[in-house]
Design a protein around this motif. Sequence first.
Motif, PDB file in Angstrom:
ATOM      1  N   CYS A 121      28.144  -4.074  17.123  1.00 51.10           N
ATOM      2  CA  CYS A 121      27.926  -3.059  18.148  1.00 51.10           C
ATOM      3  C   CYS A 121      28.828  -1.884  17.817  1.00 51.10           C
ATOM      4  CB  CYS A 121      28.269  -3.607  19.528  1.00 51.10           C
ATOM      5  SG  CYS A 121      28.138  -2.350  20.803  1.00 51.10           S
ATOM      6  N   ARG A 130      29.955   0.188  19.906  1.00 52.35           N
ATOM      7  CA  ARG A 130      30.863   0.522  21.006  1.00 52.35           C
ATOM      8  C   ARG A 130      31.765  -0.640  21.402  1.00 52.35           C
ATOM      9  NH1 ARG A 130      27.494   1.782  25.686  1.00 52.35           N
ATOM     10  NH2 ARG A 130      29.157   3.160  26.367  1.00 52.35           N
ATOM     11  N   CYS A 131      31.485  -1.844  20.838  1.00 49.30           N
ATOM     12  CA  CYS A 131      32.290  -3.009  21.225  1.00 49.30           C
ATOM     13  C   CYS A 131      32.763  -3.743  19.974  1.00 49.30           C
ATOM     14  CB  CYS A 131      31.477  -4.010  22.042  1.00 49.30           C
ATOM     15  SG  CYS A 131      30.650  -3.327  23.461  1.00 49.30           S
ATOM     16  N   CYS A 172      23.478  -5.538  22.329  1.00 47.12           N
ATOM     17  CA  CYS A 172      24.846  -5.971  22.596  1.00 47.12           C
ATOM     18  C   CYS A 172      24.872  -6.572  23.993  1.00 47.12           C
ATOM     19  CB  CYS A 172      25.806  -4.799  22.518  1.00 47.12           C
ATOM     20  SG  CYS A 172      27.456  -5.265  23.043  1.00 47.12           S
ATOM     21  N   CYS A 224      27.782  -4.447  26.295  1.00 42.40           N
ATOM     22  CA  CYS A 224      27.663  -3.092  26.830  1.00 42.40           C
ATOM     23  C   CYS A 224      26.202  -2.718  27.049  1.00 42.40           C
ATOM     24  CB  CYS A 224      28.321  -2.086  25.891  1.00 42.40           C
ATOM     25  SG  CYS A 224      27.386  -1.809  24.384  1.00 42.40           S
ATOM     26  N   SER A 230      23.956  -1.871  24.892  1.00 39.77           N
ATOM     27  CA  SER A 230      23.318  -0.946  23.958  1.00 39.77           C
ATOM     28  C   SER A 230      22.346  -1.712  23.061  1.00 39.77           C
ATOM     29  CB  SER A 230      24.353  -0.175  23.146  1.00 39.77           C
ATOM     30  OG  SER A 230      25.098  -1.065  22.359  1.00 39.77           O
TER      31      SER A 230
HETATM   32 ZN   LIG Z   1      28.443  -3.196  22.898  1.00 33.92          ZN
END
Ligand SMILES: [Zn+2]
Length: 737
Positions: A451, A453-454, A469, A472, A474
Amino acid sequence: MPTSTPVLRLAVPSPLYRSFDYLPPVGCNVENLKPGARLRLPFGRRQTVGVLLDISDTTQIQRHKLKAALELLDDEPLLPTELMALLRWVADYYHHPIGETLATALPVALRQGETATAKYRARWRITAAGQAVNTATLGRRAKRQADLLQRLAASRNGLTADQLSELPRNWTDAMAALVKKGWAAVEQIAALECGHAESDPGPALNPAQAQAVEAIERCLNRFSPVLLDGVTGSGKTEVYLHAIAAVLLAGRQALVLVPEITLTPQLVERFKRRFNVPMAVLHSGLGDRERLNAWLLARGGEAAIIIGTRSAVFTPLLNPGIIIVDEEHDSAFKQQSGLRYSARDLAIVRAQRLDIPVILGSATPSLESLLNVAQGRYRHLTLPQRAGSAQPPTIQLMDVRHQPMEDQLSAPLLRLMQQHLDRDNQVLLFLNRRGFSPTLICHECGWVAHCRRCDTHMTLHLNKRQLRCHHCGSQRPVVAQCPDCGSPDLRPLGSGTERIETALTRHFPDIGVSRIDRDSTQRKGSLEALLDEINRGGQRILIGTQMLAKGHHFPDVTLVGVLDGDQGLFGVDFRAGERMAQLIIQVAGRAGRAEKPGQVVIQTHHPDNPMLQLLCREGYHAYAEAAMDERRLTALPPYSHLALLRAEASHSLPPENFLQQAEQLAQQLGSTGVERYGPMPAVMERRAGKYRFQLLLQAERRADLHRLLTPWTAQLNALPEARKVRWSLDVDPVDLI
Ligand SMILES: [Zn+2]
Ligand SMILES: Nc1ncnc2c1ncn2[C@@H]1O[C@H](COP(=O)(O)OP(=O)(O)OP(=O)(O)O)[C@@H](O)[C@H]1O
């Protein structure tokens, strides 16, 4: 302005730990201002809705600087005294701003300033004169009236416009004629769901159930916390229903809290079949207006039974008689954002303040509740056996080391499944991981789909051809080639429910497979459809996540397979083992619930693990006792009390600095009896693009912890780094990740 003008102390939704002072609205009769009523207020550059806490003669602010409230929104206090007092307690205990605490407890519509009037609707009933009419003599011209009269005569509760609108032809004129003749009467009733007219008395209680009901009935008029500890399928719901019947008979209301209503449509149905009373069912699908209506009708006493998820613990009640918390061990009772309250714990606090009984029910009670029993704070009522003729299932570990595996399905498990299916039974498989596979890896260069963002992998959802994900939310399309080396050889690593479903359809081509997880039940009504399909019976395989562990009753399931019994062994959270044990026992409890005996197998690579062995051989309570010893030795809850200060920001430095400052502040405040751990990065340091850090506080005595938290939280907002982060305090956290 004369100094005698009173000052209104208001709770306003704001992250500040204080109330706000206002003058009464211009021209408002001060007599009409009562704590618990809402007022519209100017707040900064906008308007907001506040709740009146107190009226005072004094204020710390210079009077000429005080603004006047704009408008009184409620003639009568909207929040009863009892609930106001509870919410003040809640704000203190969770160290949460009073304004936001009150806002959490209010339905959205009220927060936005809507008027607090409940909806009623017309209902028609037959009168004595109407009953005396011989419809045969009415003649052909009044056929519609005759039909209507017969319908009314057949319905014990009378009929509402909703029910009548199902009639093929317009009924309003005919009804008006009946009312005019005095044969039917119209009344206004609360716009709530109502139990079915034909009430069903339910099965006769077995001795253990009868004893439990008796014990509860003996203390209906005082605070008595009870842990109803009954093995799966022991008929706990029957006990609730009987206790509620006694409460209703006394003219009081019952509040029932469940972890997730939409997952257990069968439960609400059972309540409706049993009771012929108005019910407020507070589920997530309700619109704001409907929720407000249910709330107001509970407050007015019209709703006799209120069933809802955790936020229902804040429902105002005119005549509270009992609170029931079903599946009390479930972590869904803890709110994980904003005001992080535990509805289970608040149910106890509220019942104590109301001086009424509260029942916590579970087949796998939390260690917290078991300790309360051991320390004599809760009554312990047990239902040691399954109700009716059902026998407890046998549970065994299945060593899958060296076994050929087809995805997560070992050869011996597949053979066992075949035997059960051959006997025309159903098989339930449990894997707490949805999607096709938790990882997509490049076989050429080792690239893994992360991911962005994570700090975690994306889960492959093959049906939708997406990478998602689970932290989050996404998502992006599955790539055909490795973005690093260009190889097309991308392989799914590990299995989720979707992959098992595919493997099952391949292996058992003639058998229907139902997958039950959050993905397959997203559409409204899809869970009901799946449950219907399963309950039609006959050969069938069910594969699902923890959604399957939630109180369902599948009479034809005789084999339950836990595909990954090792999932809880390596959890980072100290409660991981307890949760897995509860899940295993709850899913196991779906086996053999009717006449046919049940068998449960748990696939594991650690058949010698002492905790797993204990759970299988001696059951949940033996496991819980051992887990409790471990907690005592390590001084973890329930033998100590925790608070977790979390902070996050788009860069990693501010949260760490903020927590450092918070730590120093704690030190200055003097924190006898409180250990501090951190600041440290959260287990998943980056989530949804934010860097997350935490500081853990632990105290043996709750009072020590709260003595520090009160001044501490009040000062946290003033720390220099506070403005650069989002921070939150979690008292009694259930999740340390
Ligand atoms: Zn994520
Ligand atoms: N006294 C009884 N005699 C016969 N059947 C009963 C009796 N009590 C309950 N049952 C039936 O047994 C089944 C299980 O009961 P119930 O759902 O109340 O159990 P539970 O303890 O709430 O279950 P779980 O915790 O596993 O969800 C239901 O079908 C119910 O109708």
